[in-house]
Design an enzyme around this catalytic site. Structure first.
Site, short mmCIF file in Angstrom:
data_model
loop_
_atom_site.label_atom_id
_atom_site.label_comp_id
_atom_site.label_asym_id
_atom_site.label_seq_id
_atom_site.Cartn_x
_atom_site.Cartn_y
_atom_site.Cartn_z
N ARG A 40 -5.45 12.05 1.08
CA ARG A 40 -4.85 13.18 1.79
C ARG A 40 -4.50 14.29 0.78
NH1 ARG A 40 -0.09 12.02 5.85
NH2 ARG A 40 1.16 11.62 3.98
N SER A 109 -4.03 11.88 14.70
CA SER A 109 -2.58 11.66 14.70
C SER A 109 -1.99 12.12 16.03
CB SER A 109 -1.92 12.46 13.58
OG SER A 109 -2.27 11.94 12.31
N LYS A 138 6.24 13.57 6.72
CA LYS A 138 6.03 14.26 7.99
C LYS A 138 7.29 15.03 8.37
CE LYS A 138 1.87 12.77 9.31
NZ LYS A 138 0.74 13.67 9.64
#
Length: 213
Positions: A40, A109, A138
């Protein structure tokens, strides 16, 4: 893709990390039981992402794990990844599928019942549900708690993973709520012994899931 789909169905533990992660740590995580490894990177140059992807792909191949790239379908194809993972602000699944063809796994997601329903109405190969607990990875999404995990367990018709703040202390309760698979970041990346951490997560997940079943 059939082989990758089968591996995805059998997966339990999904590790997300960035390009700065030491190769030794990646190998230790995979040796400990990680089935899916995601690279990521949000704001890194394409050539740097592809350079890191080559390492991620190689160590995954050695351990029979799936390699997924975040956000960038074009780089996922260029890197020879097994899949690409999409967020809520990324391209729609159907559009990505047209670009990458039938072979690449696509994950999505989701952060609510509505988003989960929308994702399940697409051709996504897997979905993630969370964040179950508050997590700095997040920061824009509030924790959804175990309720969404329980809901997902009852409605999801393909491989799915619980994500967000999951670690060795709470993975059993996440599995008990119905999650057969989990995604982790810090629980492995920041562990003093990544292999031990991964193995512990996997064991707790498998044992609790077996009791639930």
């Amino acid at each position: 893709m059939a082989a990758d789909t089968a591996r995805l169905a059998d997966a339990r533990l999904y590790f997300v990390t960035d390009a700065s992660t030491d190769e030794h740590l990646l190998r230790e995580a995979l040796a400990g039981g990680v089935d899916v490894l995601q690279l990521r990177e949000k704001d890194t140059a394409d050539d740097e992402i592809l350079a890191a992807a080559a390492t991620f792909r190689a160590v995954c191949a050695e351990h029979g794990a799936l390699f997924v790239l975040n956000d960038r379908p074009d780089l996922a194809v260029a890197a020879g990844a097994n899949g690409v993972h999409l967020g809520q602000d990324d391209e729609p699944v159907a559009q990505v599928r047209e670009r990458v063809g039938p072979e690449l796994l696509i994950g999505v997601s989701t952060h609510s019942r509505e988003q989960l329903a929308d994702a399940l109405a697409t051709g996504a190969d897997y979905v993630c549900v969370g964040p179950v607990y508050a997590t700095p990875t997040k920061p824009d999404y509030p924790a959804v708690g175990l309720e969404l995990v329980r809901h997902a367990a009852g409605v999801t018709d393909r491989p799915w993973f619980a994500i967000g703040g999951i670690d060795g202390k709470n993975v059993a309760e996440v599995a008990a709520a119905g999650a057969p698979r989990v995604v982790v970041v810090r629980a492995i990346r920041d562990a003093p012994e990544p292999r031990v951490a991964a193995a512990g997560l996997r064991t707790a997940l498998e044992e609790t899931s077996a009791n639930v079943e």
